[in-house]
Design an enzyme around this catalytic site. Structure first.
Site, short mmCIF file in Angstrom:
data_model
loop_
_atom_site.label_atom_id
_atom_site.label_comp_id
_atom_site.label_asym_id
_atom_site.label_seq_id
_atom_site.Cartn_x
_atom_site.Cartn_y
_atom_site.Cartn_z
N ASN A 154 54.93 50.01 63.89
CA ASN A 154 54.17 51.25 64.08
C ASN A 154 53.75 51.47 65.52
OD1 ASN A 154 53.97 51.96 61.20
ND2 ASN A 154 52.81 50.05 61.10
N ARG B 35 51.75 56.39 66.83
CA ARG B 35 51.15 55.23 67.51
C ARG B 35 52.07 54.61 68.55
NH1 ARG B 35 49.09 51.30 63.10
NH2 ARG B 35 50.17 52.65 61.60
N GLY C 23 54.36 61.85 51.14
CA GLY C 23 54.34 60.50 50.58
C GLY C 23 55.73 59.93 50.37
N TYR D 266 80.95 41.52 95.59
CA TYR D 266 80.99 42.64 94.65
C TYR D 266 82.43 43.01 94.37
CZ TYR D 266 80.99 47.24 92.64
OH TYR D 266 81.25 48.30 91.80
N ASN E 271 53.08 44.58 48.62
CA ASN E 271 54.32 45.34 48.55
C ASN E 271 54.93 45.50 49.94
OD1 ASN E 271 56.35 47.10 47.72
ND2 ASN E 271 55.05 48.91 47.92
N LEU F 192 64.37 55.81 54.59
CA LEU F 192 63.25 56.69 54.94
C LEU F 192 62.99 56.62 56.45
CD1 LEU F 192 60.71 56.19 52.01
CD2 LEU F 192 62.76 57.64 52.16
N ALA F 193 63.20 57.75 57.09
CA ALA F 193 63.07 57.79 58.55
C ALA F 193 62.30 59.02 58.99
CB ALA F 193 64.46 57.78 59.18
N LYS G 88 82.16 44.61 88.10
CA LYS G 88 82.17 45.79 87.22
C LYS G 88 83.60 46.24 87.00
CE LYS G 88 82.74 49.78 88.27
NZ LYS G 88 82.88 51.11 88.88
N ASN H 257 84.95 50.51 96.62
CA ASN H 257 85.69 51.20 95.55
C ASN H 257 85.29 52.66 95.38
OD1 ASN H 257 83.15 50.23 94.63
ND2 ASN H 257 83.79 50.55 92.51
C1 UD1 Z 1 53.82 51.81 51.92
C2 UD1 Z 1 53.64 51.45 50.45
C3 UD1 Z 1 52.78 50.20 50.36
C4 UD1 Z 1 53.38 49.07 51.16
C5 UD1 Z 1 53.64 49.51 52.58
C6 UD1 Z 1 54.45 48.45 53.28
C7 UD1 Z 1 53.69 53.54 49.21
C8 UD1 Z 1 52.89 54.55 48.53
N1 UD1 Z 1 53.01 52.53 49.77
O1 UD1 Z 1 52.55 52.17 52.39
O2 UD1 Z 1 52.62 49.81 49.03
O3 UD1 Z 1 52.53 47.95 51.13
O4 UD1 Z 1 54.41 50.72 52.61
O5 UD1 Z 1 54.57 48.76 54.64
O6 UD1 Z 1 54.90 53.62 49.22
N2 UD1 Z 1 57.66 58.01 54.87
C9 UD1 Z 1 58.40 59.17 54.87
N3 UD1 Z 1 57.83 60.30 54.36
C10 UD1 Z 1 56.58 60.31 53.83
C11 UD1 Z 1 55.84 59.12 53.84
C12 UD1 Z 1 56.42 57.98 54.36
O7 UD1 Z 1 59.54 59.20 55.33
O8 UD1 Z 1 56.14 61.40 53.37
C13 UD1 Z 1 58.27 56.79 55.42
C14 UD1 Z 1 57.55 56.31 56.65
O9 UD1 Z 1 58.12 56.84 57.81
C15 UD1 Z 1 57.74 54.81 56.58
C16 UD1 Z 1 57.78 54.54 55.09
O10 UD1 Z 1 58.12 55.75 54.46
O11 UD1 Z 1 58.96 54.40 57.14
C17 UD1 Z 1 56.44 54.03 54.57
O12 UD1 Z 1 55.46 55.01 54.77
P1 UD1 Z 1 53.98 54.65 55.19
O13 UD1 Z 1 53.21 55.90 55.30
O14 UD1 Z 1 53.99 53.75 56.36
O15 UD1 Z 1 53.52 53.86 53.91
P2 UD1 Z 1 52.27 52.93 53.77
O16 UD1 Z 1 51.06 53.74 53.55
O17 UD1 Z 1 52.24 51.95 54.86
CA CA Z 2 53.35 51.57 56.86
#
Ligand code: UD1
Ligand code: CA
Length: 458
Positions: free
Chosen positions: A239, A27, A92, A361, A182, A20-21, A346, A381
């Site tokens: 973050n 921030r 999400g 150098y 988690n 997930l990226a 270099k 050089n």
């Molecule tokens: C999430 C977890 C939480 C955990 C925490 C740990 C869920 C619902 N919650 O919360 O239980 O304790 O991580 O850090 O999973 N991302 C996407 N697309 C989205 C949303 C998120 O790619 O629509 C990626 C974010 O870039 C990130 C990761 O997923 O790399 C986590 O997302 P983030 O919004 O930080 O989750 P948290 O609310 O921190």
């Molecule tokens: Ca997070």
């Protein structure tokens, strides 16, 4: 709950890793996407892709935000076959995982979900996360004991069974007292992953599709779930810039430990900075305050003295570098060669036993074995357009403060007189002198002083 152990037991099961990226990383206050920021000279997404490959991911799916070709490209520098999926709207973590639907539809044996902004997770941990899947669990969550659980999802446990994960915003007061949190990463059995994810709804405090909901959903479907725990450090998420610096600190600590475990002496490890790819042999000594850029290899018994900066350099066995040396890409220091203080090298190769002791150098030069380069030698050089090579044959002696105007070659065993500007090739065993002849004027100073005093007192 099980603890991580060695990656040697990685199963022969196929494995899809979903990275997930798609985070915006506001921030970070940066023009660059967050996951392209670097830790130990490798982007965070690069670290995560490399780690999932190390645990035998047969397929990698990277979920990026709209227009984030740069993130996709970076992931593909580590794994060219990585598939890229765009999450159009940020609804999400569950929704993000489902963006890789086409990859999930292939029903790999295992699915692991990792976060590109969590670069410290180890291969051992991901192996431990996968293991319960082979034993029949449908979902495995990665937990940690949080120093401060605020903001994290909480593990709702019954004995060693995980029943549910409750997001902070949705948690009751009693649930908020739970410190087992988690880490975010999960492993899901591939045959049920899509079914579980498709059942996730968004009736919660954030109105998001929570990946975490699949734990309770799996149990409702009669599946087994499991939890694995790790140290908080491994699930450290980045973050902002302060968290990036903390990730760097932890990664450097690991790299220092690995170097020492491999048989290198670090006199003050906390002052030595490695790249993720630095290779250090046995019985190497690294003095305080040394910085390694990308692509450095240090062979056995070499010594890197204090305050040296190395990048793209290879230091052969028994060589010594520094203090205060700067080795740039393409610098190759031969066996038992010596590079001293205030020397910059270099794209140059130094033969065995060559000595470049002080204030020099060398750029685009080939220096033979046992050559001695005097203090203040400069290879000229570059003429503003092209780069030219300097060749120095075995056993040659270049006197101090010489300028070697490339392209130029100095034959084997030749001498260059100190202060020479060498523009023509020097034959083997010859002496080259390229400087003004010294002139002596007897009693000149006496006469000068006398004349000057007379003028002053007039
Ligand atoms: C999430 C977890 C939480 C955990 C925490 C740990 C869920 C619902 N919650 O919360 O239980 O304790 O991580 O850090 O999973 N991302 C996407 N697309 C989205 C949303 C998120 O790619 O629509 C990626 C974010 O870039 C990130 C990761 O997923 O790399 C986590 O997302 P983030 O919004 O930080 O989750 P948290 O609310 O921190
Ligand atoms: Ca997070």
């Amino acid at each position: 709950m099980t603890s991580p152990d060695s990656p040697t037991s990685v199963s022969a099961r196929s494995c899809l890793a979903i990275v997930l990226a798609a985070g915006e990383g506001t921030r970070m206050k940066s023009d660059r996407p967050k996951v392209l920021h670097e830790v130990a000279n490798r982007s965070m997404v690069g670290h995560v892709v490399a780690t999932v490959m190390a645990v035998g991911a047969t397929e990698v799916a990277v979920v990026v935000g709209p227009g984030r070709d740069d993130v996709a490209r970076e992931a593909r520098t580590i794994m060219p076959e990585a598939e890229v999926f765009v999450q159009r709207e940020r609804l999400g973590t569950g929704h993000a995982v489902l963006s890789a639907r086409a990859a999930l539809e292939k029903k790999p044996d295992d699915v692991i979900v990792v976060y590109a902004d969590t670069p410290l997770v180890s291969a051992e941990t991901l192996v431990a996360l996968r293991r319960p899947l082979a034993e029949g669990a449908a979902v495995v969550a990665l937990g940690f004991e949080a120093r401060d659980p605020t903001g994290y999802g909480r593990f709702i446990m019954a004995g060693d069974q995980i029943l549910d994960i409750r997001e902070h915003k949705d948690a009751s007061e009693a649930e908020r007292a739970i410190t087992l949190c988690n880490g975010g990463l999960m492993a899901i059995r591939g045959d049920v992953a899509l079914d579980l994810l498709d059942r996730v709804g968004n009736q919660n405090a954030k109105g998001e599709y929570y990946l975490t909901d699949i734990v309770a959903i799996a149990r409702l479907q009669g599946h087994r779930t499991a939890a694995v725990t790790v140290a908080e450090e491994e699930v450290h998420g980045v973050n902002d810039r302060a968290q990036l610096a903390a990730a760097e600190r932890m990664m450097q600590e690991r790299l220092r430990h690995a170097a020492m475990a491999g048989g290198a002496t670090l006199i003050a490890p906390e002052t030595v900075f490695f790249s993720h790819d630095t290779k250090i042999g046995r019985d190497v000594v690294i003095e305080p305050n040394v910085v390694f850029g990308l692509g450095v290899v240090i062979e056995d018994h070499a010594v890197i003295h204090s305050f040296s900066h190395l990048e793209g350099a290879r230091i052969a066995a028994g060589a010594a570098v520094g203090p205060f040396a700067r080795l740039r890409p393409g610098a190759v220091v031969g066996p038992k060669a010596k590079v001293g203080n205030f020397v910059e090298i270099k794209n140059s190769q130094l033969g065995a036993g060559a000595k470049v002791g002080h204030l020099t150098y060398l750029g685009d030069a080939t220096v033979g074995p046992e050559v001695n380069i005097g203090a203040g030698t400069i290879t000229c050089n570059y003429d503003g357009f092209g780069k030219y090579r300097t060749e120095i044959g075995e056993g040659a002696f270049v006197g101090s403060n010489s300028s070697l105007v490339a392209p130029v070659s100095i034959g084997k065993g030749a001498y260059v007189g100190s202060g020479s500007v060498v523009t023509d090739d020097v034959p083997q065993d010859a002496l080259a002198l390229g400087r003004g002849r010294q002139v002596i004027k007897e009693q000149w100073a006496t006469a000068f002083r006398q004349k000057s005093l007379e003028k002053k007192h007039k």
